[in-house]
Each structure stands twice: as C-alpha cells, then as structure tokens.
Write a protein that holds these residues in place. Structure first.
Motif, PDB file in Angstrom:
ATOM      1  N   GLY A   1      29.181  29.862  28.713  1.00 16.84           N
ATOM      2  CA  GLY A   1      28.436  29.727  27.471  1.00 16.84           C
ATOM      3  C   GLY A   1      26.972  30.092  27.572  1.00 16.84           C
ATOM      4  N   ASP A   2      26.426  30.191  28.795  1.00 17.37           N
ATOM      5  CA  ASP A   2      25.028  30.602  28.958  1.00 17.37           C
ATOM      6  C   ASP A   2      24.880  32.080  28.637  1.00 17.37           C
ATOM      7  OD1 ASP A   2      24.261  28.097  29.726  1.00 17.37           O
ATOM      8  OD2 ASP A   2      24.068  28.565  31.863  1.00 17.37           O
ATOM      9  N   PRO A   3      23.705  32.490  28.136  1.00 19.66           N
ATOM     10  CA  PRO A   3      23.489  33.925  27.916  1.00 19.66           C
ATOM     11  C   PRO A   3      23.582  34.697  29.228  1.00 19.66           C
ATOM     12  CG  PRO A   3      21.784  32.609  26.836  1.00 19.66           C
ATOM     13  CD  PRO A   3      22.546  31.675  27.719  1.00 19.66           C
ATOM     14  N   ASP A   4      24.104  35.887  29.164  1.00 17.58           N
ATOM     15  CA  ASP A   4      24.145  36.768  30.331  1.00 17.58           C
ATOM     16  C   ASP A   4      22.800  37.497  30.387  1.00 17.58           C
ATOM     17  OD1 ASP A   4      24.627  38.566  32.335  1.00 17.58           O
ATOM     18  OD2 ASP A   4      26.511  39.333  31.518  1.00 17.58           O
ATOM     19  N   TRP A   5      21.795  36.780  30.887  1.00 21.32           N
ATOM     20  CA  TRP A   5      20.442  37.308  30.846  1.00 21.32           C
ATOM     21  C   TRP A   5      20.269  38.660  31.531  1.00 21.32           C
ATOM     22  CZ3 TRP A   5      16.907  36.121  27.508  1.00 21.32           C
ATOM     23  CH2 TRP A   5      16.898  34.856  26.911  1.00 21.32           C
ATOM     24  N   PRO A   6      20.851  38.903  32.714  1.00 19.79           N
ATOM     25  CA  PRO A   6      20.676  40.232  33.310  1.00 19.79           C
ATOM     26  C   PRO A   6      21.164  41.353  32.400  1.00 19.79           C
ATOM     27  CG  PRO A   6      21.485  38.700  34.953  1.00 19.79           C
ATOM     28  CD  PRO A   6      21.566  37.986  33.638  1.00 19.79           C
ATOM     29  N   ALA A   7      22.339  41.177  31.803  1.00 21.69           N
ATOM     30  CA  ALA A   7      22.886  42.216  30.921  1.00 21.69           C
ATOM     31  C   ALA A   7      22.046  42.366  29.656  1.00 21.69           C
ATOM     32  CB  ALA A   7      24.334  41.888  30.558  1.00 21.69           C
TER      33      ALA A   7
ATOM     34  N   LEU B   1      18.799  41.604  29.202  1.00 29.57           N
ATOM     35  CA  LEU B   1      17.499  42.201  29.505  1.00 29.57           C
ATOM     36  C   LEU B   1      17.633  43.673  29.875  1.00 29.57           C
ATOM     37  CD1 LEU B   1      15.953  39.248  31.532  1.00 29.57           C
ATOM     38  CD2 LEU B   1      15.428  39.907  29.179  1.00 29.57           C
ATOM     39  N   ARG B   2      18.725  44.012  30.521  1.00 28.11           N
ATOM     40  CA  ARG B   2      18.965  45.430  30.823  1.00 28.11           C
ATOM     41  C   ARG B   2      19.110  46.217  29.528  1.00 28.11           C
ATOM     42  NH1 ARG B   2      22.934  44.610  33.712  1.00 28.11           N
ATOM     43  NH2 ARG B   2      21.794  44.450  35.690  1.00 28.11           N
ATOM     44  N   ALA B   3      19.863  45.687  28.597  1.00 30.29           N
ATOM     45  CA  ALA B   3      20.039  46.356  27.306  1.00 30.29           C
ATOM     46  C   ALA B   3      18.723  46.464  26.546  1.00 30.29           C
ATOM     47  CB  ALA B   3      21.070  45.602  26.464  1.00 30.29           C
ATOM     48  N   ALA B   4      17.851  45.457  26.722  1.00 35.33           N
ATOM     49  CA  ALA B   4      16.559  45.448  26.032  1.00 35.33           C
ATOM     50  C   ALA B   4      15.513  46.298  26.733  1.00 35.33           C
ATOM     51  CB  ALA B   4      16.053  44.021  25.890  1.00 35.33           C
ATOM     52  N   GLY B   5      15.913  46.964  27.823  1.00 36.86           N
ATOM     53  CA  GLY B   5      15.024  47.931  28.456  1.00 36.86           C
ATOM     54  C   GLY B   5      14.151  47.399  29.567  1.00 36.86           C
ATOM     55  N   PHE B   6      14.525  46.287  30.190  1.00 38.42           N
ATOM     56  CA  PHE B   6      13.741  45.762  31.305  1.00 38.42           C
ATOM     57  C   PHE B   6      13.988  46.595  32.560  1.00 38.42           C
ATOM     58  CE2 PHE B   6      12.598  42.328  28.710  1.00 38.42           C
ATOM     59  CZ  PHE B   6      11.606  41.606  29.345  1.00 38.42           C
ATOM     60  N   ALA B   7      12.915  46.848  33.303  1.00 36.13           N
ATOM     61  CA  ALA B   7      13.019  47.657  34.515  1.00 36.13           C
ATOM     62  C   ALA B   7      13.707  46.897  35.652  1.00 36.13           C
ATOM     63  CB  ALA B   7      11.620  48.102  34.960  1.00 36.13           C
ATOM     64  N   ASP B   8      13.541  45.567  35.695  1.00 33.57           N
ATOM     65  CA  ASP B   8      14.154  44.752  36.750  1.00 33.57           C
ATOM     66  C   ASP B   8      14.794  43.527  36.091  1.00 33.57           C
ATOM     67  OD1 ASP B   8      14.888  43.382  39.021  1.00 33.57           O
ATOM     68  OD2 ASP B   8      12.980  43.690  40.066  1.00 33.57           O
ATOM     69  N   PRO B   9      15.927  43.725  35.426  1.00 36.30           N
ATOM     70  CA  PRO B   9      16.516  42.627  34.646  1.00 36.30           C
ATOM     71  C   PRO B   9      16.948  41.440  35.482  1.00 36.30           C
ATOM     72  CG  PRO B   9      18.004  44.521  34.741  1.00 36.30           C
ATOM     73  CD  PRO B   9      16.704  44.978  35.302  1.00 36.30           C
ATOM     74  N   GLU B  10      17.402  41.674  36.711  1.00 27.63           N
ATOM     75  CA  GLU B  10      17.843  40.552  37.535  1.00 27.63           C
ATOM     76  C   GLU B  10      16.676  39.637  37.893  1.00 27.63           C
ATOM     77  OE1 GLU B  10      18.861  43.676  37.996  1.00 27.63           O
ATOM     78  OE2 GLU B  10      20.994  43.424  37.499  1.00 27.63           O
ATOM     79  N   LEU B  11      15.540  40.221  38.246  1.00 24.52           N
ATOM     80  CA  LEU B  11      14.366  39.416  38.565  1.00 24.52           C
ATOM     81  C   LEU B  11      13.947  38.569  37.361  1.00 24.52           C
ATOM     82  CD1 LEU B  11      11.179  40.333  40.476  1.00 24.52           C
ATOM     83  CD2 LEU B  11      10.939  39.527  38.127  1.00 24.52           C
ATOM     84  N   TRP B  12      13.844  39.202  36.203  1.00 21.29           N
ATOM     85  CA  TRP B  12      13.384  38.489  35.024  1.00 21.29           C
ATOM     86  C   TRP B  12      14.411  37.476  34.531  1.00 21.29           C
ATOM     87  CZ3 TRP B  12       8.644  37.896  33.742  1.00 21.29           C
ATOM     88  CH2 TRP B  12       7.697  38.856  34.115  1.00 21.29           C
ATOM     89  N   ALA B  13      15.688  37.758  34.733  1.00 19.10           N
ATOM     90  CA  ALA B  13      16.723  36.793  34.343  1.00 19.10           C
ATOM     91  C   ALA B  13      16.528  35.479  35.085  1.00 19.10           C
ATOM     92  CB  ALA B  13      18.103  37.369  34.625  1.00 19.10           C
ATOM     93  N   GLY B  14      16.212  35.558  36.367  1.00 18.07           N
ATOM     94  CA  GLY B  14      15.998  34.354  37.159  1.00 18.07           C
ATOM     95  C   GLY B  14      14.833  33.520  36.674  1.00 18.07           C
ATOM     96  N   HIS B  15      13.815  34.184  36.139  1.00 16.61           N
ATOM     97  CA  HIS B  15      12.635  33.461  35.671  1.00 16.61           C
ATOM     98  C   HIS B  15      12.780  32.957  34.235  1.00 16.61           C
ATOM     99  CE1 HIS B  15      10.400  34.243  39.261  1.00 16.61           C
ATOM    100  NE2 HIS B  15      10.417  35.548  39.107  1.00 16.61           N
ATOM    101  N   LEU B  16      13.570  33.644  33.418  1.00 16.21           N
ATOM    102  CA  LEU B  16      13.642  33.307  32.000  1.00 16.21           C
ATOM    103  C   LEU B  16      14.718  32.279  31.659  1.00 16.21           C
ATOM    104  CD1 LEU B  16      13.120  36.838  30.431  1.00 16.21           C
ATOM    105  CD2 LEU B  16      11.682  34.826  30.004  1.00 16.21           C
ATOM    106  N   ALA B  17      15.781  32.209  32.440  1.00 17.57           N
ATOM    107  CA  ALA B  17      16.941  31.404  32.036  1.00 17.57           C
ATOM    108  C   ALA B  17      16.597  29.935  31.803  1.00 17.57           C
ATOM    109  CB  ALA B  17      18.049  31.540  33.071  1.00 17.57           C
ATOM    110  N   LEU B  18      15.864  29.309  32.723  1.00 18.05           N
ATOM    111  CA  LEU B  18      15.578  27.882  32.586  1.00 18.05           C
ATOM    112  C   LEU B  18      14.582  27.573  31.464  1.00 18.05           C
ATOM    113  CD1 LEU B  18      15.580  26.691  36.306  1.00 18.05           C
ATOM    114  CD2 LEU B  18      17.369  26.430  34.583  1.00 18.05           C
ATOM    115  N   PRO B  19      13.440  28.264  31.373  1.00 20.61           N
ATOM    116  CA  PRO B  19      12.560  27.961  30.230  1.00 20.61           C
ATOM    117  C   PRO B  19      13.190  28.317  28.892  1.00 20.61           C
ATOM    118  CG  PRO B  19      11.696  29.805  31.504  1.00 20.61           C
ATOM    119  CD  PRO B  19      12.790  29.198  32.303  1.00 20.61           C
TER     120      PRO B  19
END
Length: 247
Positions: free
Chosen positions: A35-41, A43-61
């Motif tokens: 049920g959690d958002p698939d943040w890497p996917a 952010l990748r779709a939204a054009g992030f250069a390093d979606p995995e890195l940002w997914a780790g930082h964004l998921a909890l906040p």
C-alpha cells in the motif's frame, strides 16, 4: 589501573564515534510495505536523476505529512521534480543577466545596479558572471525576516531545497516544523535528507497542497507553490507521467 581493570577494558568495545552535531543522521531507506507509494518508480517517472536516493529520503517525511494516494503523490513528485531540476539543483541560482534583474525585481534594481551586478554576455559568450552575493543582498535584504542589505542575511537565507525556502523567517519556520536547526545552519536545507523533510512540510502544511492535489487542480497547486503559473507545462507533463505509475 589494575590487571583486572585492564583486562576488562580489552573486553569492552569502544563506543561508536558520534557524528558532528552539524551533520544530520542520514534517512534510512524504509522497507516497502503493501500500500505504500512506489517512490522510486514515481520519482523516475517525474524525471528525477537519482530516484532511488530520493525515494529513501522522501518516504518517511511523506508519511508524516500524509502525502499519499495517487493524485497527492504524483502532484508532489511533479512539483519537486520541476522545482529542483529532478533533484539536481538544491540551491537558488542568482546568476541573472543584466536585463533579467530589472525585469524580475524592477523595484529593487535600477538600470545602473543591474549593469553593475548582472551577468554580461556578448555573442552568446559569458564575459562576466553575475555578482550573486550582491544580488541576494539587494533582492532579499530587509524583508522576510532578513537584516538589511549588507547584513549577509540575503545571501545566507537565499533559496534552498526541493521546494525552496527563502528568508530567515522561512528557515526558522521550516526548522521549527522539522526539528532541524535551519536558522542556525541554513546550508543544511540543501542536504538531501533535510531538503526532503522540508519539502514534505512545505507542500502539505506551509502551502496546503494536499487537498488541492486531491481535487486534481494542477493550476491551483502551481499557484500555491509558485505564486503564478510559471513552469505549468513542465509540471503538467511530470504529473501525468507520475500519475500513470501511481494509478
């Protein structure tokens, strides 16, 4: 020290070194729950250069600030993707051309000021870069909680982050909401883990965009973030791509 005390000291592990107080602990990458958002996917779709890195930082906040559900998540990802160039630009550039200074801040820069501080190009070649510190002091001095021009506040509290916070008052407010010492250490706002926390707060609380996103009102949340519709086409494109991932 007695022999027994010495022997015990060998058997007791040394304490782990502490990180300096000025460096926040990194945000751990959470385990993806059902049920959690698939943040890497997303952010990748939204054009992030390093979606995995940002997914780790964004998921909890994002959880804390209730950025969940397809429309909210897609709208947030599109917005921070646009504002930060896909997570690659976390500090405001003030490298304005001479003409752009007077166009952007007509009440703060005279023609003479702009000629003195702005970037100069001849035939498409940069012959002088802008005096960005002087521009920040003139543009932001004496407002948003900053001291007067020349105090250093305009430069120290220029825009930083995924959704840029600007001005001493903004840094103080963001710090109070996130628990980060941003007023004392404004450079923290450009560290990815801090930028992620501040962006989630800014989107949900400061700008109140969650219900606007729920309604699918792209122009509404763009005005809330930007004060106008600058960048709307890019945000719309990123939003539609992210929405296809979130469902």
């Amino acid at each position: 020290m007695t022999f027994i005390e010495w022997l015990r000291s060998l058997m007791t592990p040394a304490p782990a070194p502490l990180l300096p107080a000025t460096v926040p602990f990194p945000t751990p990458i959470p385990v993806q729950a059902v049920g959690d958002p698939d943040w890497p996917a997303i952010l990748r779709a939204a054009g992030f250069a390093d979606p995995e890195l940002w997914a780790g930082h964004l998921a909890l906040p994002a959880q804390r600030w209730e950025i969940r559900g397809g429309r909210r998540v897609a709208a947030f990802a599109a917005t921070v993707g646009h504002e930060s160039g896909g997570g690659t630009s976390l500090v405001e550039s003030l490298n304005y051309r001479v003409d752009a200074l007077t166009a952007t801040w007509p009440s703060r820069f005279s023609a003479a000021d702009a000629e003195r501080m702005g970037r100069v190009e001849v035939g498409g070649r940069i012959v002088r870069t802008a005096d960005q510190r002087a521009i920040a002091e003139r543009a932001y001095g004496g407002r948003m909680g900053n001291g007067p021009e020349g105090s250093g506040d305009g430069w120290n509290y220029r825009g930083r982050g995924l959704i840029q916070v600007t001005g001493r008052d903004g840094y103080r407010q963001a710090g109070a909401a996130t628990g980060l010492p941003l007023e004392q250490q404004p450079d923290l706002a450009a560290q990815p883990n801090c930028a992620a926390a501040v962006a989630c707060w800014a989107w949900a609380s400061w700008k109140g965009c969650n219900p606007i996103a729920d309604a699918g009102d792209v122009e509404g949340w763009r005005r809330a973030i930007n004060g106008g519709l600058t960048g709307l086409d890019d945000v719309q494109r990123r939003y539609e791509a992210a929405l296809r991932v979130t469902g």
